[in-house]
Design an enzyme around this catalytic site. Structure first.
Site, PDB file in Angstrom:
ATOM      1  CD  GLU A 108      -2.606   0.789   2.638  1.00  0.00           C
ATOM      2  OE1 GLU A 108      -2.692  -0.180   3.260  1.00  0.00           O
ATOM      3  OE2 GLU A 108      -3.383   1.869   2.798  1.00  0.00           O
ATOM      4  NE  ARG A 114       3.308  -8.270  11.298  1.00  0.00           N
ATOM      5  CZ  ARG A 114       2.967  -7.393  10.399  1.00  0.00           C
ATOM      6  NH1 ARG A 114       2.266  -7.599   9.421  1.00  0.00           N
ATOM      7  NH2 ARG A 114       3.687  -6.177  10.493  1.00  0.00           N
ATOM      8  CE  LYS A 151       3.913   0.230   3.573  1.00  0.00           C
ATOM      9  NZ  LYS A 151       2.197  -0.163   3.597  1.00  0.00           N
TER      10      LYS A 151
HETATM   11  P1  ATP Z   1       2.210  -1.946   7.153  1.00  0.00           P
HETATM   12  O1  ATP Z   1       1.155  -2.051   8.455  1.00  0.00           O
HETATM   13  O2  ATP Z   1       3.535  -1.707   7.516  1.00  0.00           O
HETATM   14  O3  ATP Z   1       1.610  -1.002   6.268  1.00  0.00           O
HETATM   15  P2  ATP Z   1       1.074  -3.961   5.565  1.00  0.00           P
HETATM   16  O4  ATP Z   1       1.137  -5.403   5.767  1.00  0.00           O
HETATM   17  O5  ATP Z   1      -0.193  -3.210   5.823  1.00  0.00           O
HETATM   18  O6  ATP Z   1       2.053  -3.582   6.450  1.00  0.00           O
HETATM   19  P3  ATP Z   1       1.418  -3.517   2.842  1.00  0.00           P
HETATM   20  O7  ATP Z   1       1.978  -2.461   2.231  1.00  0.00           O
HETATM   21  O8  ATP Z   1      -0.007  -3.874   2.723  1.00  0.00           O
HETATM   22  O9  ATP Z   1       1.980  -3.428   4.385  1.00  0.00           O
HETATM   23  O10 ATP Z   1       2.529  -5.075   2.576  1.00  0.00           O
HETATM   24  C1  ATP Z   1       2.727  -5.491   1.568  1.00  0.00           C
HETATM   25  C2  ATP Z   1       3.038  -6.825   1.783  1.00  0.00           C
HETATM   26  O11 ATP Z   1       4.180  -6.787   2.773  1.00  0.00           O
HETATM   27  C3  ATP Z   1       2.021  -7.629   1.951  1.00  0.00           C
HETATM   28  O12 ATP Z   1       2.075  -8.730   1.269  1.00  0.00           O
HETATM   29  C4  ATP Z   1       2.284  -8.019   3.538  1.00  0.00           C
HETATM   30  O13 ATP Z   1       1.771  -9.236   3.916  1.00  0.00           O
HETATM   31  C5  ATP Z   1       3.982  -8.068   3.487  1.00  0.00           C
HETATM   32  N1  ATP Z   1       4.171  -7.505   4.800  1.00  0.00           N
HETATM   33  C6  ATP Z   1       3.933  -6.367   5.524  1.00  0.00           C
HETATM   34  N2  ATP Z   1       4.816  -6.484   6.641  1.00  0.00           N
HETATM   35  C7  ATP Z   1       5.346  -7.665   6.856  1.00  0.00           C
HETATM   36  C8  ATP Z   1       6.098  -8.180   7.917  1.00  0.00           C
HETATM   37  N3  ATP Z   1       6.445  -7.381   9.022  1.00  0.00           N
HETATM   38  N4  ATP Z   1       6.687  -9.348   7.624  1.00  0.00           N
HETATM   39  C9  ATP Z   1       6.401  -9.887   6.392  1.00  0.00           C
HETATM   40  N5  ATP Z   1       5.571  -9.512   5.317  1.00  0.00           N
HETATM   41  C10 ATP Z   1       5.067  -8.088   5.509  1.00  0.00           C
HETATM   42 MG    MG Z   2      -1.081  -1.567   5.422  1.00  0.00          MG
END
Ligand code: ATP
Ligand code: MG
Length: 560
Positions: free
Chosen positions: A35, A262, A272
């Site tokens: 995202e 994760r 983020k």
């Molecule tokens: P954030 O809370 O940091 O925004 P998110 O999962 O909402 O995390 P996205 O940008 O939607 O972030 O994630 C993109 C990809 O990265 C997704 O497939 C997610 O599963 C993966 N991802 C995000 N955080 C982790 C993590 N801590 N470990 C492994 N994969 C991750």
């Molecule tokens: Mg997110």
């Protein structure tokens, strides 16, 4: 196929291997779907290494798709940083970049399809009521009074939603599944919500946006993704993922969702949204602050792409939730730095040594190796002089510390790459503060053992007091004092007030440190750690240039 290190292999590779062998798929196609609401962090690196790594290994494809259905948080700056970080890590997406908003019209038509099948309805319950009606794990949910609307009525109300006929939060589109399902995710999940915000890419052309659950599976199917890999929180949502794809009658292959745990890193936040709160609260300077666990922060700190990838492969992929120690990450950069960082002498807490048996003007050039085990890294000159600085911590007024290899009155110690000196007497000011230490030196011991066989324990570093560089040392500590931040209520209560500590000191007058060509951009300072080297911007106009040494990691894992 690329050769894979043993530890890189995991259960997802096995699934894909079988799918290829059984000809279930012709070619593997994964995607990385961030995202664009912030910069990528170390957790994303794990997902990147998995998705892009699999595609590389099996000669498949990996898409980059911006999951940009939240108009409030998306930004071009974030999108560009994400692209940049993926490339810096050494990966490249297949073909064009994709955006979930590319499919906004198609998604809308699929929603209409569900309505026409009697599988979706416009609900006008408030968000609070939707939550209340949803029930709990123990208690089944309750049907919304709007659930029994006719297809015609739903089509009308949904197009009214699209046309801006509702205020934000006053209506949404929900799937009509089962309010008493044992899985809460299946209790009529929301598919579309109203958002009056300007989208960074599509402006104000839409005021209804699909949810992650509705858009993700469809985007996967449209792009021909074979294996949709996500983190464990989405395990429950898999049933919904499949329900949506089955009910919109998608003609392409049905992608399969697999989950992995994760990355949770001790003392570190991997979200983020929360990292953004640190910036907004001025706890850090920005997304690339060297204390941030973002890819750009780690890069500025001195981490290489290889070391981050090595870390991701070493921790592996599983379904087991765990908290990874920071020392795992540090070990990956340390092994690289040990080989590649030239050694520099510097003193952080300087105290002057005056060598009594040398004339005042004495200076002497000593050629020293840049690396103890790599002669190909060359040599340099350090200046030995009558007056030098050592680290105050390398001196002890009481003889108690002799076992700690410190200099004390009456004891000898070796100056690194140089002579053996013996502390004779001290000079103190009227308050009793130590001003300098008078020592004698043994001229026959330049990089040689004493002839009479006496044993000298301890080697300390030093810098000439006649020629040195003013130096700032920046030591970084963990940003948080709590190791498992996923268990705390408010992470801001656990911020470490000492996450950065700076000291002033001196380093050897090494031409390469001051060179505008940045000949040395990282180094090891004995006992202190590995550092990145920067020329201070502030002091360019002053006569004495300043170098900033920022610590990447300590030399060894500190004992707790
Ligand atoms: P954030 O809370 O940091 O925004 P998110 O999962 O909402 O995390 P996205 O940008 O939607 O972030 O994630 C993109 C990809 O990265 C997704 O497939 C997610 O599963 C993966 N991802 C995000 N955080 C982790 C993590 N801590 N470990 C492994 N994969 C991750
Ligand atoms: Mg997110």
């Amino acid at each position: 196929m690329k050769v894979l290190k043993n530890f890189q292999f995991n259960f997802i590779y096995n699934i894909i291997y079988k799918d290829l062998q059984s000809k279930k798929i012709k070619q593997v196609h994964t995607r990385f779907p961030p995202e664009p609401n912030g910069y990528l962090h170390i957790g994303h690196a794990k997902a990147i290494c998995l998705n892009f790594g699999i595609a590389q290994y099996y000669n498949g494809k990996c898409n980059l798709r911006f999951d940009d259905t939240n108009p409030e948080t998306g930004r071009i700056e974030y999108r560009e940083s994400i692209k940049n970080d993926i490339k810096w890590l050494g990966f490249m997406w297949d073909g064009n970049i994709h955006y979930t908003t590319d499919y906004i019209e198609e998604l809308y038509n699929y929603a209409i399809k569900l309505i026409n099948k009697g599988l979706a309805y416009v609900d006008e319950l408030s968000m609070d009521d939707i939550k209340k009606y949803r029930g709990t794990l123990k208690k089944s949910g309750k049907n919304s009074p709007y659930r029994s609307r006719s297809i015609k009525e739903n089509l009308f109300q949904f197009s009214k939603m699209r046309d801006g006929g509702f205020t934000e939060g006053s209506a949404c589109l929900r799937a009509k599944i089962d309010m008493s399902s044992h899985s809460i995710v299946m209790r009529d999940p929301v598919l579309y919500r109203i958002k009056y915000a300007t989208h960074y890419r599509i402006g104000n052309s839409w005021c209804i946006y699909p949810t992650y659950d509705f858009s993700h599976c469809i985007a996967d199917a449209i792009e021909g993704i074979t294996h949709s890999l996500c983190t464990l929180e989405f395990q429950e949502n898999r049933t919904l993922y499949n329900w949506i794809l089955n009910n919109i009658d998608i003609t392409t292959t049905h992608p399969a969702q697999y989950e992995f745990s994760r990355l949770n890193l001790a003392y570190t936040i991997t979200s983020k949204r929360k990292l953004n709160i640190l910036i907004k609260n001025n706890i850090v300077e920005g997304w690339d602050d060297p204390r941030m666990p973002t890819i750009s922060g780690l890069r500025r700190r001195g981490y290489t792409a290889e070391s981050i990838k090595e870390f991701c492969y070493r921790i592996g992929i599983s379904k087991q939730d765990s908290l990874i120690k920071l020392s795992f990450l540090e070990a990956c950069i340390r092994s690289y730095l040990n080989k590649s960082a030239p050694r520099i002498m510097a003193v952080i807490n300087p105290i002057k040594i005056i060598i009594t048996n040398l004339p005042q003007e004495h200076t002497e050039n000593i050629r020293v190796p840049n690396h103890p085990n790599s002669p190909d890294m060359g040599t340099r000159i350090v200046i030995f002089s009558k007056e030098i600085f050592i680290n105050k911590n390398d001196f002890s007024e009481t003889a108690l510390h002799t076992t700690l290899h410190k200099l004390t009155i009456g004891k000898e110690i070796r100056l690194r790459h140089s002579y053996i000196i013996k502390a004779e007497y001290l000079e103190k000011d009227t308050f009793g503060n130590l001003i300098c230490i008078y020592c004698s030196y043994d001229p026959s011991t330049l990089n040689k053992h004493p002839k009479d066989g006496r044993k000298i324990t301890g080697v300390i570093q030093w810098v000439s007091a006649y020629k040195y560089i003013n130096t700032e040392f920046r030591f970084y500590n963990n940003l948080f004092l709590h190791s498992n931040l996923s268990t705390v209520k408010d992470f801001l209560h656990h911020v470490n007030p000492n996450s950065i500590i700076t000291y002033k000191g001196f380093s050897e007058n090494n031409e390469e440190l001051l060179s505008d060509k940045k000949l040395i951009n990282l180094c090891q300072i004995e006992r202190e750690g590995y550092f990145t080297v920067e020329k201070s911007q502030k002091n360019t106009k002053t006569i004495t240039p300043t170098i900033i040494f920022s610590r990447i990691v300590t030399l060894k894992t500190p004992k707790l």
